[in-house]
Design an enzyme around this catalytic site. Sequence first.
Site, short mmCIF file in Angstrom:
data_model
loop_
_atom_site.label_atom_id
_atom_site.label_comp_id
_atom_site.label_asym_id
_atom_site.label_seq_id
_atom_site.Cartn_x
_atom_site.Cartn_y
_atom_site.Cartn_z
N ASP A 192 0.88 -1.16 0.00
CA ASP A 192 0.00 0.00 0.00
C ASP A 192 0.93 1.22 0.00
O ASP A 192 2.12 1.11 0.30
CB ASP A 192 -0.94 -0.02 1.21
CG ASP A 192 -2.12 0.95 1.02
OD1 ASP A 192 -2.09 1.77 0.07
OD2 ASP A 192 -3.07 0.90 1.83
C1 BGC Z 1 -4.90 3.45 0.21
C2 BGC Z 1 -5.02 2.43 -0.89
C3 BGC Z 1 -4.90 3.12 -2.23
C4 BGC Z 1 -3.59 3.86 -2.28
C5 BGC Z 1 -3.34 4.57 -3.59
C6 BGC Z 1 -3.68 4.34 0.06
O1 BGC Z 1 -3.74 5.42 0.92
O2 BGC Z 1 -4.87 2.81 1.46
O3 BGC Z 1 -6.22 1.73 -0.78
O4 BGC Z 1 -5.02 2.21 -3.26
O5 BGC Z 1 -3.56 4.82 -1.25
O6 BGC Z 1 -4.12 5.68 -3.73
#
Ligand code: BGC
Length: 794
Positions: free
Chosen positions: A306
């Site tokens: 993530d």
């Molecule tokens: C989130 C993810 C997301 C990623 C990219 C993170 O803050 O937890 O679910 O895909 O950002 O935007």
Amino acid sequence: MKISYRSGVAIVIMWAAGSLNSSVQAQTKKQPLQLRANNVKQIVAAMTLEEKSKLVVGMGFKMPGVPPPVKGKKPEAIDIGGFKLPPSDPDAYNIPEKVPGAAGRTHAIPRLGIPSITVSDGPAGLRIEPIRNGDKSKTYYATAFPVATLLASSWDTQLVNKVGVAFGNEVREYGVDILLAPGMNIHRNPLGGRNFEYYSEDPLVAGSMTAAIVNGIQSNGVGTSIKHYAANNQETNRNSINTIVSERAMREIYLKGFGIAVKKSQPWTVMSSYNKLNGTFTSERRDLLTTVLKNEWGLKGFVMTDWFGGKDAVAQMKAGNDLIMPGSPDKSEAIVAAVKNGSLAITQLNANVERILNVIIKSPSFTKYKYSDAPDLAAHAKVAREAAAQGMVLLKNDDHALPFYPAKRIAVFGNTSYDIIAGGTGSGDVNKAYTISLMQGLTNAGFKVQEKLSGSYAAYLADMKLKQPKPKNFFDHPAPIPEMDVNGIVADEAAGADEALITIGRNAGEGADRKLDGDYYLNDAEKGLIRGVADAFHAKGKKVVVVLNIGGVIDVASWRDEVDGILLAWQPGLEAGNAIADVLSGMVNPSGKLATTFPMDYKDVPSAGNFPGTPAAKPETVTYEEGIYVGYRYYDAASIKPAYEFGYGLSYTKFKFSDLKLSAPNFMHSITATVTVKNTGDIAGKEVVQLYLGAPKKDLDKPEQELKAFAKTRLLAAGESQTLSFTIKAADLASFYTSREAWIADAGKYEVRIGSSSRQIEEKASFKLAKDITVEKVVKALVPEVAINELKLK
Ligand code: BGC
């Protein structure tokens, strides 16, 4: 010399072929090695260590509000509100973006024909910039589909697959390679800030819905990233919280859905989560990412972090977290150094690189797909509307409060009737071209509304919006506008209208969990609104219906007796108002069922005592003391009556279940259950058939029953029947025995319960298993470092 025309052609062809052969030979000598579908290993062998270290680390992204790196200066870490962002990658700023607003890209390696691939959020629609360089003559809006919790409430995997097909088309036509979705974490607690992005409290529902949508999205030749793997069930301190869970709860609850999704849909990628699991960041746990995900379940794709998740790039590589996102140059440097000093085996890095390349060769960027930037948004809006109406749940309908008769004049109350919430915030948000409000939807459906009341709401909301503070950053959201005070006008409305409709709305999103006061529980203004409207309309013998425009569970028990009907509309996407009107008008007969329990009170929630963790001021650790007793598994075993149980939902018609038959009295390799469902009411409708299994409890405590299969009937006309069949396999009988590291089906009597909800069991039958079966032996993994005082219910 005379040459015939024919032989002339032959000579020309021979000459051409000869010259082609020699030119191919010359070219293969000169032509540089380029990535092809069949030469991935050769490419890995040809890559330099630096190239490999760049491929396994993303290109970084332009974080809104973060200044770009200064030319000629080594990028430095940046502090944003207490969270240290690693130094930005200058490439993110210098290399033009293929798709503005996408969440990330990988590095291209042109020398070897490796393109950059683009990844973008999110779970309810493709999140990209809708307007580029201020040019409004061409827009890039995407469809906001209904949120995942609504889709799951349809209990219709075919429908969810259809949503996926439309969704994936937008991913492809807007030039994106991998969608960062779906989210599939378990609804452990109603306050989870991202629950709307997730499907259910039950792993079978979550896994089946995920597989359905992934298969739909990927049928377009683009990828998905199922997330957040694993045990990421809260937002409070999400980047550092240490989640302590038993192996059994991991296996039976938190991993199970991911396993189903991997086996049934082979997502191109899996996103590891932010949290620590039993002491180690998930992105740094080899047992989680390699032993279970890749070796046991057979994931063919790759794992990415993530955004900014975990700490140690080398540990992530070793764990099998193949790609670090969004990436920063210091991570690549650490990987190069580790290979050079021998602390990271090159074979491991090669394996990570190979997995990424195997996905790249399937991507539209690799095949140079000419995307249109013009998906058929009108067609997809129809899919969104259909899905939205199918996932709404009729919670209460006393004395046929619904459907509304077309000639009725409706008084429409509640801010969110006018300003409906299509979906949640953060990366789960979608830049859509429009959202149909409930007011608009009712008008489109031909209902008469109280215009003066609507005018008052419009003026009030416009004024309050001007006063709302602007969000400070991506994670900041202004407090909702308080409900308008209708005390002075409600008596007039009750005199003039035939029925009242009140919408109660809630929004949430990544970065924060929801609160109890004023969020789980209604605030005073909302309670006053419901009471005031109910008193005034009931005094005139007129009915009151509440629409819940929410992304997660709220309290219903304290106010539901005051109203005649409740429609749970969830957050239904951009066609919200039209879809709600479809159900209110009876155009669509509601057939949604809860995939998550609505408890009588928050204190009944099994994790109420340990959410979001300790110490209370700034939780560092959260211990899942409820173990496997999540959702209905707890309410059933502890004999606690919920407000609306798992699987619950009403219809405008009635159904009768009959003739449950099992294919055999004794279990051999599988058993088939068949049951007939008849529409005994007078209008067409669909019913969800749920199969629960009660297993013998020998040495192990087990839930009273667990959902093992489900299906939705087709639209049954009044009087029509359908027979459905379900196959139960050995794996469905098994529980996870931690000490034996195995899934074991205990010998004894199993009860098959078929119902229209987890507590509305209509038919029962039983079968016997003569001898224990060890269904699967697994490698020991995810052992907690500390003892857990885990709940055991007999
Ligand atoms: C989130 C993810 C997301 C990623 C990219 C993170 O803050 O937890 O679910 O895909 O950002 O935007």
